[in-house]
Design an enzyme around this catalytic site. Structure first.
Site, PDB file in Angstrom:
ATOM      1  N   VAL A 149       0.836  -1.205   0.000  1.00 41.23           N
ATOM      2  CA  VAL A 149       0.000   0.000   0.000  1.00 41.23           C
ATOM      3  C   VAL A 149       0.867   1.250   0.000  1.00 41.23           C
ATOM      4  O   VAL A 149       0.628   2.202  -0.760  1.00 41.23           O
ATOM      5  CB  VAL A 149      -0.965   0.000   1.201  1.00 41.23           C
ATOM      6  CG1 VAL A 149      -1.847   1.250   1.178  1.00 41.23           C
ATOM      7  CG2 VAL A 149      -1.838  -1.243   1.182  1.00 41.23           C
ATOM      8  N   TYR A 150       1.878   1.273   0.847  1.00 40.33           N
ATOM      9  CA  TYR A 150       2.803   2.412   0.886  1.00 40.33           C
ATOM     10  C   TYR A 150       3.404   2.670  -0.486  1.00 40.33           C
ATOM     11  O   TYR A 150       3.421   3.813  -0.967  1.00 40.33           O
ATOM     12  CB  TYR A 150       3.901   2.136   1.903  1.00 40.33           C
ATOM     13  CG  TYR A 150       5.039   3.125   1.881  1.00 40.33           C
ATOM     14  CD1 TYR A 150       4.840   4.451   2.284  1.00 40.33           C
ATOM     15  CD2 TYR A 150       6.313   2.750   1.462  1.00 40.33           C
ATOM     16  CE1 TYR A 150       5.885   5.364   2.268  1.00 40.33           C
ATOM     17  CE2 TYR A 150       7.360   3.654   1.447  1.00 40.33           C
ATOM     18  CZ  TYR A 150       7.145   4.957   1.846  1.00 40.33           C
ATOM     19  OH  TYR A 150       8.178   5.857   1.817  1.00 40.33           O
TER      20      TYR A 150
END
Length: 243
Positions: A149-150
Site C-alpha cells: 500500500v505504501y
C-alpha cells in the site's frame, strides 16, 4: 546562500528526511515552514533550526484531514518551494492489510498531498516561478514485501510529478521527485526494525542512507542548480533500482 529570500513549506518536517531538509534549507537562507502533526515535536525541531541564516517556524497539520490541509495552505501563504514529504508507512503484507490503515495511507500520502499542492500552486503559477519536490520511494518501482500500500501511494506521487510538470512547467514552475532507498530514520526503524538494515545490505552500495543524504538531493531539485530539470525522478537509492 542558494535559497536566500525563498519561502519553503516542508510537510513531515519535524523528523527524519523532512527535518534534515529543513536544516539544509535554513542553512541556505530560506524561510522554512515545517508542518507536522505533533506540536511538541514541532517546537523541538524549530529550536534545533534556530541558528540561521534562514528561519523556521512550525505549522500543525494532519495531511489526512482536508480541513487541516486547507488551514496549512492558508497559514503557509505563497511559497516558492513545496516539499511534499509527509507520509505514513506502516508495514503489512497484502493478506494482512486492514481497510482502515489502507484508507489512512491514501488519505495522507495521496489525497492530502494532492490538495495541498492544488491550493499552493496558483500563487506559484501567477508568479511564474517555483519548485515542487515530491518525496517518493524506490518501492514505487520495485517490489518490497510488506510495502504494497505504501509503495502504491508513492507511485501515485511519481505520477503526480509527471502530470504536474506537464501542467505547471509552461508557467515556470518545476516539479520533480526524489525516490529514496532504505534510509535510517527513527520512524523507519520503528516500522521496519532490522529489516531496513537488511534491505540496505542488498543494494549495490551495501548500506542504508542517512536522511541528510536524501536532503541534499531535495535541495538540488528545489534550487536553481536544477533549473532545466522538471518532470524527473531522482533515484537516491544506492543503486537499488539499477539492478
Amino acid at each position: 546562500m542558494e535559497l536566500k529570500d525563498q519561502v519553503a513549506l516542508i510537510t513531515g518536517g519535524t523528523a527524519g528526511i523532512g527535518l534534515e531538509t529543513a536544516r539544509l534549507f535554513v542553512r541556505e537562507g530560506a524561510s522554512v515552514v515545517i508542518a507536522g502533526r505533533n506540536p511538541e515535536r514541532g517546537a523541538k525541531a524549530v529550536a534545533e533550526l534556530a541558528d540561521g541564516p534562514g528561519s523556521a517556524r512550525f505549522a500543525a497539520a494532519d495531511l489526512g484531514d482536508l480541513e487541516d490541509v486547507r488551514r496549512l495552505a492558508e497559514d503557509a501563504g505563497p511559497v516558492d518551494i513545496l516539499v511534499n514529504n509527509a507520509s505514513l508507512f506502516p508495514v503489512a503484507t497484502t493478506v494482512d492489510q486492514d481497510v482502515e490503515t489502507f484508507q489512512r495511507l491514501f488519505d495522507t500520502n495521496v489525497r492530502g498531498t494532492f490538495f495541498l499542492t492544488a491550493a499552493l500552486a496558483p500563487a506559484m503559477l501567477a508568479k511564474g516561478a517555483g519548485s515542487i519536490v515530491n518525496v517518493s520511494t524506490m518501492a514505487a518501482v520495485m517490489g518490497v514485501p510488506g510495502a504494497s500500500v505504501y509503495s502504491a501511494t508513492k507511485a501515485a506521487l511519481a505520477s503526480f510529478t509527471r502530470t504536474w510538470a506537464a501542467e505547471f512547467s509552461p508557467s515556470g514552475v518545476r516539479v520533480n521527485s526524489v525516490a529514496p532507498g532504505p534510509t535510517l530514520t527513527d520512524g523507519v526503524v520503528v516500522e521496519w526494525g532490522d529489516g531496513v538494515a537488511e534491505l540496505g545490505k542488498s543494494i549495490p552500495l551495501r548500506r542504508t542512507a542517512g536522511p541528510a543524504e536524501i536532503a541534499e538531493s531535495i535541495l538540488f531539485l528545489a534550487s536553481a542548480r536544477s533549473s532545466f530539470v522538471t518532470g524527473a525522478n531522482l533515484a537516491a537509492d544506492g543503486g537499488a533500482t539499477a539492478i
